[in-house]
Write an enzyme that holds these catalytic residues in place. Structure first.
Site, PDB file in Angstrom:
ATOM      1  N   GLU A   1       1.029  -1.158  -0.048  1.00 31.03           N
ATOM      2  CA  GLU A   1       0.004   0.159  -0.072  1.00 31.03           C
ATOM      3  C   GLU A   1       0.832   1.347  -0.037  1.00 31.03           C
ATOM      4  O   GLU A   1       1.693   1.165   0.983  1.00 31.03           O
ATOM      5  CB  GLU A   1      -1.073   0.111   1.243  1.00 31.03           C
TER       6      GLU A   1
ATOM      7  N   SER B   1      -5.649  -4.415   0.887  1.00 38.65           N
ATOM      8  CA  SER B   1      -6.001  -5.857   0.971  1.00 38.65           C
ATOM      9  C   SER B   1      -4.874  -6.792   1.295  1.00 38.65           C
ATOM     10  O   SER B   1      -4.390  -7.358   0.301  1.00 38.65           O
ATOM     11  CB  SER B   1      -6.506  -6.304  -0.626  1.00 38.65           C
ATOM     12  N   GLU B   2      -4.610  -6.769   2.494  1.00 36.87           N
ATOM     13  CA  GLU B   2      -3.553  -7.460   2.932  1.00 36.87           C
ATOM     14  C   GLU B   2      -3.651  -8.942   2.816  1.00 36.87           C
ATOM     15  O   GLU B   2      -2.412  -9.458   2.408  1.00 36.87           O
ATOM     16  CB  GLU B   2      -3.320  -7.303   4.495  1.00 36.87           C
TER      17      GLU B   2
ATOM     18  N   ALA C   1       2.936  -3.734  11.551  1.00 30.39           N
ATOM     19  CA  ALA C   1       2.637  -5.094  11.823  1.00 30.39           C
ATOM     20  C   ALA C   1       1.064  -5.576  12.134  1.00 30.39           C
ATOM     21  O   ALA C   1       0.793  -6.452  11.998  1.00 30.39           O
ATOM     22  CB  ALA C   1       3.859  -5.432  13.005  1.00 30.39           C
ATOM     23  N   ASP C   2       0.635  -4.460  12.848  1.00 27.96           N
ATOM     24  CA  ASP C   2      -0.842  -4.700  13.224  1.00 27.96           C
ATOM     25  C   ASP C   2      -1.816  -5.052  12.410  1.00 27.96           C
ATOM     26  O   ASP C   2      -2.948  -5.863  12.701  1.00 27.96           O
ATOM     27  CB  ASP C   2      -1.384  -3.452  14.120  1.00 27.96           C
TER      28      ASP C   2
ATOM     29  N   HIS D   1      -2.189   0.521  16.633  1.00 31.05           N
ATOM     30  CA  HIS D   1      -0.858   0.934  15.939  1.00 31.05           C
ATOM     31  C   HIS D   1       0.185   0.811  16.841  1.00 31.05           C
ATOM     32  O   HIS D   1       1.158   1.638  16.519  1.00 31.05           O
ATOM     33  CB  HIS D   1      -1.208   2.238  15.445  1.00 31.05           C
TER      34      HIS D   1
HETATM   35  C1  LIG Z   1      -6.077  -3.155   7.778  1.00 31.07           C
HETATM   36  C2  LIG Z   1      -5.428  -1.865   7.565  1.00 31.07           C
HETATM   37  N1  LIG Z   1      -4.461  -1.698   6.477  1.00 31.07           N
HETATM   38  C3  LIG Z   1      -3.783  -0.471   6.122  1.00 31.07           C
HETATM   39  C4  LIG Z   1      -4.153   0.398   7.108  1.00 31.07           C
HETATM   40  C5  LIG Z   1      -3.232   1.945   6.896  1.00 31.07           C
HETATM   41  N2  LIG Z   1      -4.145   2.628   6.310  1.00 31.07           N
HETATM   42  C6  LIG Z   1      -4.784   3.639   7.291  1.00 31.07           C
HETATM   43  S1  LIG Z   1      -5.920   4.814   6.618  1.00 31.07           S
HETATM   44  C7  LIG Z   1      -5.663   4.008   5.171  1.00 31.07           C
HETATM   45  C8  LIG Z   1      -6.404   4.525   3.861  1.00 31.07           C
HETATM   46  C9  LIG Z   1      -7.688   4.322   4.212  1.00 31.07           C
HETATM   47  O1  LIG Z   1      -8.449   5.006   2.696  1.00 31.07           O
HETATM   48  P1  LIG Z   1      -9.924   5.067   2.879  1.00 31.07           P
HETATM   49  O2  LIG Z   1     -10.693   3.834   3.268  1.00 31.07           O
HETATM   50  O3  LIG Z   1     -10.327   5.812   1.665  1.00 31.07           O
HETATM   51  O4  LIG Z   1     -10.338   5.865   3.948  1.00 31.07           O
HETATM   52  P2  LIG Z   1      -9.956   7.602   4.227  1.00 31.07           P
HETATM   53  O5  LIG Z   1      -8.747   7.463   4.986  1.00 31.07           O
HETATM   54  O6  LIG Z   1      -9.945   8.139   2.750  1.00 31.07           O
HETATM   55  O7  LIG Z   1     -11.125   8.298   5.036  1.00 31.07           O
HETATM   56  C10 LIG Z   1      -4.633   2.904   5.078  1.00 31.07           C
HETATM   57  C11 LIG Z   1      -4.270   2.295   3.906  1.00 31.07           C
HETATM   58  C12 LIG Z   1      -4.877   0.049   8.342  1.00 31.07           C
HETATM   59  N3  LIG Z   1      -5.048   1.056   9.032  1.00 31.07           N
HETATM   60  N4  LIG Z   1      -5.514  -0.998   8.346  1.00 31.07           N
END
Ligand SMILES: Cc1ncc(C[n+]2csc(CCOP(=O)(O)OP(=O)(O)O)c2C)c(N)n1
Ligand SMILES: [Mg+2]
Lengths: 330, 315
Positions: free
Chosen positions: A31, A60-61, A85-86, A130
């Site tokens: 990501e 999509s882990e 890692a979480d 986190h």
């Molecule tokens: C399972 C998981 N994968 C990755 C992340 C890291 N992460 C935090 S916010 C984010 C983006 C999320 O985007 P979206 O769903 O469009 O929400 P927005 O932040 O735009 O409100 C990511 C990849 C996470 N918190 N949890």
């Protein structure tokens, strides 16, 4: 071999550049790792240089990790990033049930030489989802390799070793270290074998075994103790699987006292395994072994609460001092 | 009509003033760590929460300060939470990304992308047995639409006809990556058909449009018709998190977003309808005054007591 002044994060980046260069079967994805260059900037420049072999993925882990298993089975050497890692917890199946089984079940006919780069641990204000230290979870799983670099040189070397290795390997970095001080890093050297410990400081009164970001706090504590005439040997074990039990025992035969320090919470932490191995080896100790870690609790966001839980240099020094005094032979 | 819209404006200004205060406090030091602001997206929570019942359950994300306020959580305990005070809504345990206030039907933010969706299914399921008639709302971003848990939750809710409304706040980015690069078709509401539930693409910068679709979806849900997916199209005016350099923005992008953002739009609409500018602008001042004093009161309170750090782990 060229020496370069690099931060920890830059050292990871340098290793990735080298690996992309020398192993055409490598892929780097996850990501935000491609065009943006990673949320911590660690994969910067790779997409530009190596094009399609570096790319961004959906959030999509399971697909990131599962596709890495599949691509690795077919001869690619994926280096995938799980941002924290979480977040690996939403896709543990691909690590535990899938990646770890490939070689064993196929009787060695298949392998899954993938590397999972991730980072973990506490930082001020980070919430309970986190800030976990999950290495013990992965160390409980036979078939996986696990390492946790704490210096720029190891950030470089361990990743190079991990990617050249043919086992699924987790390289657990730490975001509080990425932008730390620059250090002289030897790049381009020979690929080191997996495993091995680092004696970061020598001493005769007690052996502190530690890994990850705690290494720095343990060293700070050892410095404090030295000012008070107590000499701690600090043995960092950046490789946790394979774990260099021999290096720990060798140090203990000289010091007779063991303190294991980790950021992860105590119960089921890898410190318990270290203590068990030492006990099993029958090295005579002058005092019962000591484990220092975060107590068994969720991690609160408020800094005043978190500070009361995560071991700091002061607490490490206090507990180690008490350990040494417990049965002071002098 | 203009009374309702003036109320919407105030409600949105409360969120924006809160968020801007948070941004200041983060810059000045009292707030540490990762913070995700919802500036530009205020119309979604305001429209959606307006038609919820107190006993409905709402599951938001780390970008959830606005959802907490819209659910009626007072700002002072939120500021206190953000600044690590004992008087914080979670006593300092949650922080910016993990507020919860069940007493307000706010069952929490979540900082694991997509994790709230299956939990919302469970809250709805419980309502089938406890006689509450509860509906559950699961809020997540466009990026979360690609998370396994969200797919599972949507099918689960559809298969069991659970009273869930899935609210996707499509702000076009997941962190630093445009959603258009991560899906073949960026019309996310279209996925609802695959699960056999209604899906609507809603103007997420218009609280009234969100309210209208939310009311409908809740009615269907409460009558046993099962879940609905609402894709609320909006845009964030801030970075993904405070400190985001936003290098992914196209030239002119922020200017374009500013022209369409919900507060400016509603303000113009009210003025065009002949509402006096003094009345319109008084709303902003009122919201800012409320947030300034809430923040000041929060900062006056003592920090969370380290001696309590281990409390509440087990029953
Ligand atoms: C399972 C998981 N994968 C990755 C992340 C890291 N992460 C935090 S916010 C984010 C983006 C999320 O985007 P979206 O769903 O469009 O929400 P927005 O932040 O735009 O409100 C990511 C990849 C996470 N918190 N949890
Ligand atoms: Mg988004």
């Amino acid at each position: 071999m060229p020496d370069r002044e690099l931060t920890y994060g830059e050292a990871v980046n340098a290793a990735l550049h080298r690996l992309m260069e020398e192993l055409p079967e490598t892929l780097v994805y996850g990501e935000d790792v491609g065009v943006p260059g990673g949320v911590f900037g660690v994969t910067r420049g790779l997409r530009k240089r190596y094009g399609d072999r570096v790319f961004d993925t959906p959030i999509s882990e399971s697909a990131i990790l599962g596709s890495a298993v599949g691509a690795a089975m077919m001869g690619r050497r994926p280096i995938v990033e799980i941002m924290w890692a979480d977040f690996s917890l939403v896709a543990l199946d691909q690590i535990v049930n899938q990646a770890a089984n490939v070689r064993y079940v196929s009787g060695g006919r298949l392998s899954a030489p993938l590397t999972i780069r991730t980072q973990q641990g506490g930082a001020p204000g980070a919430c309970a989802q986190h800030s976990q230290c999950l290495e013990a979870l992965f160390l409980h799983v036979p078939g996986l390799r696990v390492c946790m670099p704490s210096t720029p040189q190891d950030a470089y070397d361990l990743l190079v070793t991990a990617v050249h290795g043919d086992d699924p390997t987790l390289v657990i970095e730490n975001r509080t270290l990425y932008a730390g001080a620059k250090e002289r890093v030897r790049t381009g050297g020979p690929v080191a074998p997996m495993g091995g410990a680092r004696t970061r400081r020598t001493g005769s009164d007690v052996t502190i075994v530690t890994w990850g970001a705690m290494t720095h706090r343990a060293l700070e504590a050892a410095g404090t103790l030295a000012d008070q005439g107590m000499h701690a040997e600090v043995v960092e074990t950046p490789w946790l699987n394979p774990f260099d039990t021999g290096a720990v025992l060798e140090s203990l035969r000289r010091t007779g006292r063991l303190a294991v320090v980790h950021e992860a919470n105590l119960t089921g932490g890898f410190g318990a395994e270290v203590v068990a191995r030492v006990a099993g080896a029958g090295v005579p100790l002058l005092a019962p072994p000591l484990r220092i870690g975060t107590p068994d609790v969720r991690m609160p966001a408020a800094p005043t609460l978190a500070q009361a839980l995560v071991p700091g240099a002061g607490r490490i020094a206090d507990e180690v001092r008490a350990l040494v005094r417990q049965e002071a032979p002098r | 009509m203009s009374e309702r819209r003036l109320a919407d404006l105030l409600a949105m200004w409360r969120i924006r003033a809160f968020e801007e205060k948070v941004r200041d406090l983060r810059a000045e030091g009292p707030i540490v760590g990762s913070v995700h602001l919802c500036i530009g997206q205020e119309a979604v929570p305001i429209g959606a929460c307006d038609v919820l019942e107190p006993h409905d359950a709402l599951f938001a994300t780390y970008r959830g300060h606005g959802w907490a306020l819209a659910r009626g959580v007072p700002p002072q305990p939120l500021f206190a939470e953000l600044t690590g005070r004992a008087s914080g809504v979670n006593g300092g345990r949650g922080g910016s990304a993990y507020f919860t206030a069940a007493e307000h039907g706010f069952h929490g933010e979540n900082s694991i992308v997509g994790a709230g969706a299956p939990i919302a299914c469970g809250a709805a399921l419980a309502g089938r047995f406890d006689g509450s008639g509860r509906a559950a709302v699961s809020v997540f971003g466009d990026g979360a639409m690609n998370q396994g848990a969200v797919h599972e939750a949507m099918n689960f809710a559809a298969a069991l006809s659970l009273p869930v409304v899935f609210v996707c706040e499509n702000n076009r980015y997941s962190e630093l990556t445009p959603i258009a690069d991560m899906v073949r078709t960026p019309r996310l509401a279209g996925r609802a058909a695959a699960y056999g539930m209604p899906g609507h693409r809603v103007d997420g910068n218009d609280a009234e449009a969100v309210r209208f679709h939310m009311r409908d979806a809740l009615e269907v849900a409460r009558e046993g018709g099962g879940p609905t997916l609402l894709e609320c199209v909006t845009e964030r005016l801030a970075g993904h998190y405070i400190g985001d350099a936003e290098t992914y923005r196209q030239p002119g992008e922020l200017e374009r977003i500013r022209r369409r953002e919900p507060i400016a739009r509603l303000r113009e609409g009210l003025l065009a309808d002949g509402v006096p500018a003094a009345d319109v602008d008084a709303v902003e001042r009122r919201a800012r005054a409320e947030m300034d004093s809430a923040a000041a009161a929060a900062l006056d309170a003592p920090f969370a007591d380290p001696a309590t750090a281990r409390e509440h782990l087990y029953a």
